[in-house]
Design an enzyme around this catalytic site. Structure first.
Site, mmCIF file in Angstrom:
data_model
loop_
_atom_site.group_PDB
_atom_site.id
_atom_site.type_symbol
_atom_site.label_atom_id
_atom_site.label_comp_id
_atom_site.label_asym_id
_atom_site.label_seq_id
_atom_site.Cartn_x
_atom_site.Cartn_y
_atom_site.Cartn_z
ATOM 1 N N GLY A 8 0.915 -1.137 -0.056
ATOM 2 C CA GLY A 8 -0.081 -0.004 0.031
ATOM 3 C C GLY A 8 1.024 1.211 0.085
ATOM 4 O O GLY A 8 0.431 2.198 0.508
ATOM 5 N N GLY A 11 -0.252 4.951 -1.363
ATOM 6 C CA GLY A 11 -1.211 5.642 -0.506
ATOM 7 C C GLY A 11 -0.946 6.836 0.261
ATOM 8 O O GLY A 11 0.527 7.097 0.490
ATOM 9 N N GLN A 12 -1.866 7.325 0.971
ATOM 10 C CA GLN A 12 -1.469 8.558 1.828
ATOM 11 C C GLN A 12 -0.423 8.223 2.859
ATOM 12 O O GLN A 12 0.509 9.122 3.145
ATOM 13 C CB GLN A 12 -2.743 8.997 2.762
ATOM 14 N N ASP A 34 2.851 -1.946 -4.266
ATOM 15 C CA ASP A 34 1.337 -1.714 -4.313
ATOM 16 C C ASP A 34 0.613 -2.046 -5.682
ATOM 17 O O ASP A 34 1.640 -2.805 -6.564
ATOM 18 C CB ASP A 34 1.150 0.083 -4.327
ATOM 19 N N TYR A 144 -16.285 -0.396 6.634
ATOM 20 C CA TYR A 144 -14.829 -0.160 6.885
ATOM 21 C C TYR A 144 -14.452 -0.300 8.425
ATOM 22 O O TYR A 144 -13.681 -1.049 8.789
ATOM 23 C CB TYR A 144 -14.297 1.431 6.426
ATOM 24 N N LYS A 148 -12.366 -3.157 10.425
ATOM 25 C CA LYS A 148 -11.531 -2.615 11.195
ATOM 26 C C LYS A 148 -11.412 -3.497 12.661
ATOM 27 O O LYS A 148 -10.291 -3.771 13.169
ATOM 28 C CB LYS A 148 -11.165 -1.264 11.429
ATOM 29 N N ILE A 174 -5.861 11.398 9.483
ATOM 30 C CA ILE A 174 -4.440 11.876 9.299
ATOM 31 C C ILE A 174 -4.465 12.957 8.097
ATOM 32 O O ILE A 174 -5.206 13.082 7.004
ATOM 33 C CB ILE A 174 -3.740 10.503 8.576
#
Ligand code: VAH
Length: 323
Positions: A8, A11-12, A34, A144, A148, A174
């Protein structure tokens, strides 16, 4: 010597984590991975992989002699609601693949340390919203958040049953400027800076008083690496740690921006994302992370605003938008 795989990486969080890990461990010891073509990275290696392809991931872990895996690939809260089954598959099977590989590596005497991000989305409307404790009611309402919460229980299970050294943080929203956010409810706190720097008013999709726990990316990266570097005997929580930097609502953020960009204005038009945000904490109690592995946030709101205004690349207006 640590050899670290970041899945990943585009990603951010991923691309900033890759840079920080390369600084700490040497670029040659960080493998960014990724789905798509690589982003510009500090890592010396890049592998295009699908975290759902367990055999390929296991082969890459063996090929590079990986000792730590950061499994960041996931669909977030808003995009997850648009494709719930895809979100469940990616978020759950992606984690399960890494935990299974770690279990097998443990049995083979080649232990793998795993990081996996949980989120404040794992809490829900039954959770006490102010100063949300580490251990409390968790009744998430998004796919989501459900993934989690389930993922946290999987992490605890693989630690308790197979001694897998998996560690996790419940990230708040974030905030960062180096890469565009990807489908989160908290992304208003990034988009607002683009509007301010274009000299435009910002129409916020959350109401003015919607307080949420947030963290600035440098603090988030520091917390993540501090958790992974802590000695195992300090890690008392194997589901996921509450970690927060600060809490604010859109009106407070707009006010802080206005103090540095005179004339900045915000309007409010709550949409479906308001219903998600209403089920999340307003603020977190992260005292367990502070006592277990010395977590301490460093970046407060004014400094966050100064740094974002100084660094956000002004995103050109989308074609067809009013001038
Ligand atoms: C989201 N930014 O909004 C993510 C995060 C705390 C929220 O998980 O979905």
């Amino acid at each position: 010597m640590e050899r670290i795989l970041v899945i990943g990486a585009n990603g951010q969080i991923g691309n900033e984590l890759v840079t920080a890990l390369a600084l700490q461990h040497g670029a040659d010891n960080v493998i960014a991975a990724d789905l798509g073509p690589r982003n510009p990275f500090a890592a010396a290696h890049y592998e295009a992989i699908d975290v759902l392809d367990r055999r390929l991931v296991a082969r890459i872990i063996d090929t590079y002699g990986i000792t730590q895996v950061y499994q960041l690939a996931a669909l977030l809260s808003v995009t997850g609601e648009q494709a719930p089954l895809k979100a469940w598959s990616l978020n759950m099977d992606g984690l399960l693949n890494i935990l299974e590989i770690a279990r097998e590596r443990n049995a083979a005497g080649k232990p793998l340390r795993v990081f996996w991000p949980s989120s404040i989305a794992a809490f829900g409307p039954g959770t006490p919203q102010d100063n949300t404790p580490q251990q409390t009611v968790m009744d998430p309402t998004t796919i989501y958040g459900i993934s989690k919460l389930a993922g946290e229980r999987l992490c605890q299970y693989y630690f308790s049953k197979y001694d897998v050294d998996v560690r996790s943080i419940r990230y708040p929203g974030i905030i960062s400027y180096k890469s565009p956010p990807g489908g989160g409810t908290t992304d208003y706190a990034i988009a607002i800076f683009h509007a301010a720097l274009r000299g435009e008013p910002y129409e916020c999709y959350l109401s003015a008083d919607t307080a949420l726990p947030m963290i600035y990316m440098p603090d988030a990266i520091r917390a993540t690496i501090a958790l992974m570097d802590a000695s195992a005997d300090r890690i008392a929580v194997r589901s996921s740690y509450n970690v927060a930097g600060l809490s604010f609502n859109p009106a407070q953020l707009a006010d802080a921006i206005g103090r540095q960009r005179s004339g900045f204005a915000i309007t409010y038009a709550p949409d479906a994302r308001q219903e998600i945000a209403d089920t999340w904490p307003h603020s977190l109690d992260d005292s367990v992370a502070r006592s277990d592995w010395n977590w301490q946030p460093r970046i407060a709101l004014a400094a966050l605003v100064t740094d974002m205004l100084a660094n956000v690349a002004v995103v050109p207006q989308e074609v067809g938008q009013a001038a």
